[in-house]
Enzyme design. Structure first.
Site, PDB file in Angstrom:
ATOM      1  N   ARG A 127       0.858  -1.200   0.000  1.00 32.48           N
ATOM      2  CA  ARG A 127       0.000   0.000   0.000  1.00 32.48           C
ATOM      3  C   ARG A 127       0.881   1.233   0.000  1.00 32.48           C
ATOM      4  O   ARG A 127       1.749   1.380   0.858  1.00 32.48           O
ATOM      5  CB  ARG A 127      -0.928   0.025   1.218  1.00 32.48           C
ATOM      6  CG  ARG A 127      -2.142   0.961   1.007  1.00 32.48           C
ATOM      7  CD  ARG A 127      -2.987   1.109   2.281  1.00 32.48           C
ATOM      8  NE  ARG A 127      -2.262   1.857   3.275  1.00 32.48           N
ATOM      9  CZ  ARG A 127      -2.328   1.623   4.593  1.00 32.48           C
ATOM     10  NH1 ARG A 127      -3.098   0.677   5.068  1.00 32.48           N
ATOM     11  NH2 ARG A 127      -1.618   2.353   5.431  1.00 32.48           N
ATOM     12  N   GLU A 142       4.399   7.216   2.717  1.00 33.79           N
ATOM     13  CA  GLU A 142       5.253   6.044   2.901  1.00 33.79           C
ATOM     14  C   GLU A 142       4.755   4.922   2.004  1.00 33.79           C
ATOM     15  O   GLU A 142       3.625   4.947   1.506  1.00 33.79           O
ATOM     16  CB  GLU A 142       5.273   5.580   4.362  1.00 33.79           C
ATOM     17  CG  GLU A 142       3.949   5.065   4.845  1.00 33.79           C
ATOM     18  CD  GLU A 142       4.058   4.154   6.071  1.00 33.79           C
ATOM     19  OE1 GLU A 142       5.146   3.640   6.363  1.00 33.79           O
ATOM     20  OE2 GLU A 142       3.023   3.959   6.708  1.00 33.79           O
ATOM     21  N   ASN A 144       4.195   0.832   2.150  1.00 37.68           N
ATOM     22  CA  ASN A 144       4.106  -0.284   3.102  1.00 37.68           C
ATOM     23  C   ASN A 144       4.226  -1.611   2.371  1.00 37.68           C
ATOM     24  O   ASN A 144       3.500  -1.853   1.407  1.00 37.68           O
ATOM     25  CB  ASN A 144       2.750  -0.248   3.807  1.00 37.68           C
ATOM     26  CG  ASN A 144       2.520   1.057   4.530  1.00 37.68           C
ATOM     27  OD1 ASN A 144       3.028   1.275   5.614  1.00 37.68           O
ATOM     28  ND2 ASN A 144       1.749   1.956   3.927  1.00 37.68           N
ATOM     29  N   SER A 149      -3.489  -2.843   5.933  1.00 39.70           N
ATOM     30  CA  SER A 149      -4.843  -3.107   6.424  1.00 39.70           C
ATOM     31  C   SER A 149      -5.844  -2.093   5.866  1.00 39.70           C
ATOM     32  O   SER A 149      -5.493  -1.171   5.156  1.00 39.70           O
ATOM     33  CB  SER A 149      -4.849  -3.100   7.951  1.00 39.70           C
ATOM     34  OG  SER A 149      -4.322  -1.890   8.416  1.00 39.70           O
ATOM     35  N   LYS A 316      11.932   2.857   5.976  1.00 36.08           N
ATOM     36  CA  LYS A 316      11.888   4.269   5.570  1.00 36.08           C
ATOM     37  C   LYS A 316      13.223   4.719   4.988  1.00 36.08           C
ATOM     38  O   LYS A 316      13.278   5.623   4.164  1.00 36.08           O
ATOM     39  CB  LYS A 316      11.423   5.109   6.733  1.00 36.08           C
ATOM     40  CG  LYS A 316       9.987   4.689   7.116  1.00 36.08           C
ATOM     41  CD  LYS A 316       9.256   5.632   7.979  1.00 36.08           C
ATOM     42  CE  LYS A 316       7.766   5.317   8.007  1.00 36.08           C
ATOM     43  NZ  LYS A 316       7.394   4.087   8.728  1.00 36.08           N
ATOM     44  N   LYS A 377      11.532  10.518  11.197  1.00 38.61           N
ATOM     45  CA  LYS A 377      10.966   9.163  11.290  1.00 38.61           C
ATOM     46  C   LYS A 377      12.030   8.119  11.593  1.00 38.61           C
ATOM     47  O   LYS A 377      13.067   8.089  10.933  1.00 38.61           O
ATOM     48  CB  LYS A 377      10.299   8.784   9.964  1.00 38.61           C
ATOM     49  CG  LYS A 377       9.162   9.696   9.556  1.00 38.61           C
ATOM     50  CD  LYS A 377       8.454   9.124   8.334  1.00 38.61           C
ATOM     51  CE  LYS A 377       7.340  10.046   7.877  1.00 38.61           C
ATOM     52  NZ  LYS A 377       6.612   9.467   6.737  1.00 38.61           N
ATOM     53  N   GLU A 381       7.053   0.771  11.925  1.00 42.23           N
ATOM     54  CA  GLU A 381       5.745   0.766  11.274  1.00 42.23           C
ATOM     55  C   GLU A 381       4.652   0.833  12.331  1.00 42.23           C
ATOM     56  O   GLU A 381       4.884   0.513  13.488  1.00 42.23           O
ATOM     57  CB  GLU A 381       5.552  -0.540  10.487  1.00 42.23           C
ATOM     58  CG  GLU A 381       6.533  -0.750   9.363  1.00 42.23           C
ATOM     59  CD  GLU A 381       6.512   0.360   8.349  1.00 42.23           C
ATOM     60  OE1 GLU A 381       5.413   0.860   8.026  1.00 42.23           O
ATOM     61  OE2 GLU A 381       7.586   0.772   7.899  1.00 42.23           O
ATOM     62  N   GLY A 382       3.472   1.218  11.878  1.00 45.96           N
ATOM     63  CA  GLY A 382       2.308   1.038  12.722  1.00 45.96           C
ATOM     64  C   GLY A 382       1.846   2.275  13.482  1.00 45.96           C
ATOM     65  O   GLY A 382       0.930   2.211  14.285  1.00 45.96           O
ATOM     66  N   ARG A 463      -8.128   7.427   4.438  1.00 40.61           N
ATOM     67  CA  ARG A 463      -8.158   7.545   5.902  1.00 40.61           C
ATOM     68  C   ARG A 463      -8.184   9.012   6.253  1.00 40.61           C
ATOM     69  O   ARG A 463      -7.441   9.809   5.660  1.00 40.61           O
ATOM     70  CB  ARG A 463      -6.892   6.935   6.509  1.00 40.61           C
ATOM     71  CG  ARG A 463      -7.068   5.522   6.970  1.00 40.61           C
ATOM     72  CD  ARG A 463      -5.800   4.998   7.571  1.00 40.61           C
ATOM     73  NE  ARG A 463      -4.629   5.351   6.770  1.00 40.61           N
ATOM     74  CZ  ARG A 463      -3.380   5.185   7.177  1.00 40.61           C
ATOM     75  NH1 ARG A 463      -3.143   4.694   8.375  1.00 40.61           N
ATOM     76  NH2 ARG A 463      -2.363   5.511   6.396  1.00 40.61           N
TER      77      ARG A 463
HETATM   78  P1  ADP Z   1       3.903   4.596  10.079  1.00 42.09           P
HETATM   79  O1  ADP Z   1       4.779   3.601   9.425  1.00 42.09           O
HETATM   80  O2  ADP Z   1       4.058   4.649  11.540  1.00 42.09           O
HETATM   81  O3  ADP Z   1       2.485   4.496   9.613  1.00 42.09           O
HETATM   82  P2  ADP Z   1       4.041   7.050   8.493  1.00 42.09           P
HETATM   83  O4  ADP Z   1       5.246   7.428   7.742  1.00 42.09           O
HETATM   84  O5  ADP Z   1       2.899   6.565   7.690  1.00 42.09           O
HETATM   85  O6  ADP Z   1       4.483   6.015   9.610  1.00 42.09           O
HETATM   86  O7  ADP Z   1       3.570   8.289   9.360  1.00 42.09           O
HETATM   87  C1  ADP Z   1       2.438   8.231  10.208  1.00 42.09           C
HETATM   88  C2  ADP Z   1       1.528   9.417   9.971  1.00 42.09           C
HETATM   89  O8  ADP Z   1       2.248  10.647  10.121  1.00 42.09           O
HETATM   90  C3  ADP Z   1       0.958   9.498   8.559  1.00 42.09           C
HETATM   91  O9  ADP Z   1      -0.189   8.716   8.444  1.00 42.09           O
HETATM   92  C4  ADP Z   1       0.674  10.986   8.408  1.00 42.09           C
HETATM   93  O10 ADP Z   1      -0.544  11.337   9.038  1.00 42.09           O
HETATM   94  C5  ADP Z   1       1.804  11.622   9.198  1.00 42.09           C
HETATM   95  N1  ADP Z   1       2.907  11.965   8.283  1.00 42.09           N
HETATM   96  C6  ADP Z   1       3.963  11.175   7.991  1.00 42.09           C
HETATM   97  N2  ADP Z   1       4.784  11.767   7.101  1.00 42.09           N
HETATM   98  C7  ADP Z   1       4.233  12.962   6.812  1.00 42.09           C
HETATM   99  C8  ADP Z   1       4.612  14.060   5.965  1.00 42.09           C
HETATM  100  N3  ADP Z   1       5.731  14.029   5.238  1.00 42.09           N
HETATM  101  N4  ADP Z   1       3.796  15.138   5.919  1.00 42.09           N
HETATM  102  C9  ADP Z   1       2.664  15.192   6.645  1.00 42.09           C
HETATM  103  N5  ADP Z   1       2.260  14.200   7.472  1.00 42.09           N
HETATM  104  C10 ADP Z   1       3.027  13.093   7.568  1.00 42.09           C
HETATM  105 MG    MG Z   2       1.630   4.867   7.766  1.00 40.15          MG
END
Ligand code: ADP
Ligand code: MG
Length: 487
Positions: A127, A142, A144, A149, A316, A377, A381-382, A463
């Site tokens: 995803r 990101e 995945n 899910s 990442k 970051k 994950e998660g 979402r």
């Molecule tokens: P995880 O692997 O924990 O899901 P993500 O990289 O998806 O990590 O980050 C979690 C949440 O943080 C995302 O769903 C989003 O809401 C926010 N986020 C992450 N990166 C960005 C970004 N570059 N700009 C704005 N919001 C972000």
């Molecule tokens: Mg995420």
């Protein structure tokens, strides 16, 4: 689409609002758009949180996201197959994070040396997550590669919104086809069924003997209905049964027979696909037993969805390295130039934070001088792991400098502002929201020859969260499931 000028959401048309909210919840409970309040207690089930209205989303950006998915599937399959390149990247991360990335990496290496036949086919249900900018461009948050899910529940929310449209419950007319139903439930099941069939055709120890899928699940999973809907679709459309086992119970419930064939003991079924809906975060490995079981599964001849190697391709750090055109071209020379252009177009700046490279040293300065533009970051994950904006300098100061290279610094994406109503536990909350589009992809490839067996886009998920919260995880309690209203 000019999201900022749109008056949204509309009123519900006439009638009793309380009745409409109840009707929505009844629809949700009747169709499996549900979550357990507590994974241990089946009798306490609520509707999953969802938006009352589909959220306006730019049609061209939506189409771009769907169109680029196959190229992303191929790119990550190539990363995963290029073990030389990947091992170089991961071996360094493993030193910073020995207890998680390090242990996954150790399994990757043990599998390579393991005795007996090795399954050449590897599967991915991926995803790719995006936020749109105020210029209506999609930007990747990101990618995945493990345990994605909310596909099935996203199909359900878009069906619910269409039910409300066709019953005249909304105060506005939505043009036909402006709220498409996400095919994620059907397409993800179809991908898994195709992976299963590939095993049956190429790998079954005895032609005609019964085979089924093994889903590795978390104990007390709250988001179980998202998984059960997939199981039911596999059963009703393809006649494929899915066994559920926790990572802890793997060796009590399954065993390996000759040629590394994995057998589900109670049924005697041979396992075609090990499909992970667990195993992506440190909490999934409570003790050495879960690590041993992961190794045990990875060494089996079943097709892994995903393999530990493909899971590692989703870190990442890899995402950061792929923002360079030369790296993409080197890893995936078969992807056409126009597809590479489309991939790269979805990236925002992502910086390494190492001491050795000029980029890393530059980013160390940016993190302190302009933290307001960034999210930091770790390789996790998660949800719930990121550090935002002004919290970055303090966090880095309290982290030993030699460990900073384990993080990436990513430019923040600023979505257009829009309002919607979120229904959670029967209560509506009106507020400014931000949405994240996830596009699913299914792919099966031969990791020895590089041959791709199938590669497809598998629907989408929207979402949405109230803008006041930084993280979008639905299961983690911050967000909800939504549907696109294409404009
Ligand atoms: P995880 O692997 O924990 O899901 P993500 O990289 O998806 O990590 O980050 C979690 C949440 O943080 C995302 O769903 C989003 O809401 C926010 N986020 C992450 N990166 C960005 C970004 N570059 N700009 C704005 N919001 C972000
Ligand atoms: Mg995420």
């Amino acid at each position: 689409m000019s999201g900022s000028k749109l008056q949204y959401p509309p009123e519900l048309s006439g009638g009793d609002e309380e009745e409409t909210l109840i009707a929505c919840q009844q629809w949700a409970l009747s169709h499996g758009l549900c979550m357990l309040d507590d994974g241990k207690v089946l009798s306490k089930t609520s509707h999953a949180p969802f938006t009352l209205f589909p959220t306006p989303f730019p049609k061209t950006a939506f189409e771009e996201a769907l169109n680029v998915q196959e190229a992303f599937n191929e790119l990550y399959a190539r990363v995963s197959s290029n073990t030389g390149w990947l091992e170089n990247v991961i071996s360094e991360l493993a030193e910073f994070d020995p207890d998680f990335t390090g242990r996954l990496f150790k399994i990757h290496r043990q599998v390579k040396k393991a005795a007996g036949p090795q399954q050449p086919l590897t599967a991915g249900l991926f995803r790719s997550d995006y936020i749109t900018t105020d210029k209506n461009k999609i930007k990747q948050v990101e990618f995945n590669t493990v345990s994605v899910s909310f596909g099935p529940l996203s199909s359900k929310v878009s069906e619910l919104h269409n039910y409300l449209i066709s019953n005249g419950i909304y105060g506005i007319e939505y043009p036909i086809e402006s709220v498409p139903v996400s095919p994620a439930l059907k397409e993800l099941a179809k991908s898994l069924a195709q992976v299963h069939s590939a095993y049956v055709e190429t790998s079954l120890s005895d032609p005609g003997s019964p085979a089924s899928i093994l889903m590795i699940v978390q104990p007390n999973e709250r988001n179980i209905f998202d998984q059960k809907l997939l199981e039911y679709e596999l059963s009703s459309t393809y006649g494929i049964f899915t066994h559920r086992v926790t990572l802890t119970d793997v060796q009590e419930k399954t065993c390996l027979i000759e040629e590394n064939r994995l057998i589900h003991q109670a049924s005697g079924d041979e396992i075609s696909v090990v499909y992970y809906r667990s195993g992506y975060s440190p909490g999934d490995y409570m003790s050495d037993k879960e690590w041993e079981n992961r190794l045990f599964l990875e060494c089996s001849y079943a097709i892994k969805c995903p393999s530990v190697t493909t899971q590692l391709a989703g870190t990442k750090k890899v995402q950061q390295l792929l923002t360079e055109r030369a790296v993409v071209n080197k890893l995936a020379p078969n992807i056409s130039k126009s597809s590479v252009d489309s991939l790269l177009d979805t990236f925002v700046a992502i910086h390494p934070l190492d001491e050795e490279t000029p980029e890393g040293r530059h980013a160390r300065t940016l993190a302190f001088d302009h933290p307001e533009y960034y999210v930091l970051k770790p390789q996790r994950e998660g949800g719930g792991n990121n550090v935002y904006k002004e919290n970055i300098p303090g966090f880095l100061t309290s982290t030993p400098k030699q460990n900073w290279a384990a993080y990436i610094l990513m430019e923040l994406i600023h979505p257009p502002q829009i309002k919607n109503r979120i229904l959670r536990n029967g209560t509506p909350h009106l507020g400014e929201i931000v949405s994240e589009l996830g596009v699913f992809g299914g792919i099966l490839w031969n990791s020895h020859t590089g041959e791709c067996k199938f590669n497809k886009q598998d629907g989408w998920l929207l979402r949405t969260k109230l803008q006041s919260s930084d993280e979008g995880g639905v299961a983690a309690g911050f967000g909800c499931i939504d549907a696109v209203y294409l404009l």
